[in-house]
Design a protein around this motif. Structure first.
Motif, PDB file in Angstrom:
ATOM      1  N   SER A  31      -2.639   1.506   6.058  1.00  0.00           N
ATOM      2  CA  SER A  31      -1.328   1.417   5.410  1.00  0.00           C
ATOM      3  C   SER A  31      -0.169   1.497   6.399  1.00  0.00           C
ATOM      4  CB  SER A  31      -1.180   2.543   4.377  1.00  0.00           C
ATOM      5  OG  SER A  31      -1.247   3.800   5.018  1.00  0.00           O
ATOM      6  N   ALA A  33       2.511   0.332   8.941  1.00  0.00           N
ATOM      7  CA  ALA A  33       3.203  -0.910   9.287  1.00  0.00           C
ATOM      8  C   ALA A  33       3.325  -1.046  10.797  1.00  0.00           C
ATOM      9  CB  ALA A  33       4.586  -0.927   8.643  1.00  0.00           C
ATOM     10  N   ALA A 197       3.258  -1.904   4.973  1.00  0.00           N
ATOM     11  CA  ALA A 197       2.714  -0.652   4.451  1.00  0.00           C
ATOM     12  C   ALA A 197       1.655  -0.865   3.383  1.00  0.00           C
ATOM     13  CB  ALA A 197       3.846   0.206   3.895  1.00  0.00           C
TER      14      ALA A 197
END
Length: 334
Positions: A31, A33, A197
């Motif tokens: 998750s 980024a 994300a």
């Protein structure tokens, strides 16, 4: 026909490449980024993209924002509005964009439009096609509300007129350096890869191509699978250097498929470089080829033929990291 000398030379080169140390492979959670870009001006492009990712935006919007920064804010001889023209004095731009679900769009030989990456996205979203070129691409852009404007700068035109005195054309290997983001130098394509994300991936490429190229020449940047390829199931790859070599090897697609087989981003890039060397060992001495990859776990890797390739990484912990890539050749003097 390959000679025995070529065979031995290629074997030694690939042996050296295989013994080279690994590249950055900084895993993040699925998750997390992250955005990565080619060359030192990738730092500025990453920061523009990170504003989108940090606000919870998606990877596709992020890479478009980063590429738009390079096309308009950067003044570089090989990307965007300050690019050098072809041998006829015409500045034309190429760009592509791709989402991890397979959607993609591109434009090639596009003149007088500031943001080719955004036109490429419109091709992806507003047409049943993948690529538009030349006058057709420009016509589409204007219909979509993009303004025509003269992009050739006085500096680029002056450089072109100086080139006309000799009309000598030869691709140059980018020199090794660690300069300031945005420096004007012999560096080419901005290739950008991102994961957001939500674990969705995207990529973009934008370039003005080789200076003094034949009018109508198109490199790898707008060709999906050559200069850029993205697959949410595996990862993404982009390329920089002499585009003809990327096209010959379907290079970015190759890197992603090697990751699909289980290779790390760094090893996938290295193996792809190895194929370039095996196919054209003599030519590899005089040209630059660089690959950058990001897998779906956030791991990053790169590899180049010649020393001098750098790439930028940006995530929640690092905003302006600039890293040196390993290479087959340890010196630009060959």
């Amino acid at each position: 026909m390959s000679t025995r000398r070529q065979f031995l030379q290629t074997s030694m080169l690939l042996g050296a490449a295989g013994a080279a140390p690994g590249l950055l492979a900084s895993p993040t959670s699925a998750s997390g980024a992250r955005v990565v870009s080619t060359w030192d001006f990738g730092v500025g492009a990453n920061q523009a993209a990170w504003k989108v990712l940090a606000a919870g935006g998606n990877a596709l919007d992020a890479v478009e924002a980063g590429a738009r920064w390079a096309e308009s804010e950067l003044c570089n001889h090989t990307v965007g509005r300050c690019g050098n023209p072809d041998r006829d004095g015409v500045l034309s731009l190429d760009a592509s964009i791709m989402a991890g679900d397979g959607r993609c769009g591109s434009v090639a030989a596009l003149s007088d439009i500031l943001h080719p990456v955004s036109v490429a996205r419109r091709v992806m979203e507003q047409t049943p096609h993948v690529m538009l070129v030349g006058e057709g691409a420009q016509q589409f852009a204007v219909q979509q509300g993009f303004e025509r404007q003269q992009l050739l700068t006085p500096e680029a035109e002056k450089a072109w007129r100086e080139w006309l005195k000799t009309e000598h054309y030869a691709p140059q290997i980018n020199a090794e350096r660690r300069g300031r983001p945005g420096d004007k130098d012999n560096h080419d394509t901005l290739g950008m890869l991102a994961i957001d994300a939500n674990g969705q991936m995207a990529g973009a490429c934008t370039t003005s191509g080789m200076a003094w190229k034949l009018h109508g020449r198109v490199g790898d940047s707008p060709i999906i699978g050559a200069g850029l390829y993205v697959d949410n199931e595996v990862g993404a790859a982009t390329a920089s250097g002499v585009g003809e070599e990327m096209i010959r090897n379907a290079a970015s697609f190759l890197v992603v498929e090697l990751m699909r087989q289980g290779l790390s981003p760094a090893d996938a890039c290295r193996e792809a470089i190895g194929r370039v060397v095996r196919k054209r060992p003599e030519a590899s001495r005089t040209l630059q080829v660089c690959f950058l990859a990001l897998n779906r776990h956030g791991e990053v890797g790169a590899y180049a033929l010649h020393r001098g390739f750098v790439y930028a990484v940006c995530d929640a912990k690092r905003q302006d990291a600039l890293l040196d890539s390993s290479s087959v050749y340890s010196s630009t003097q060959t």
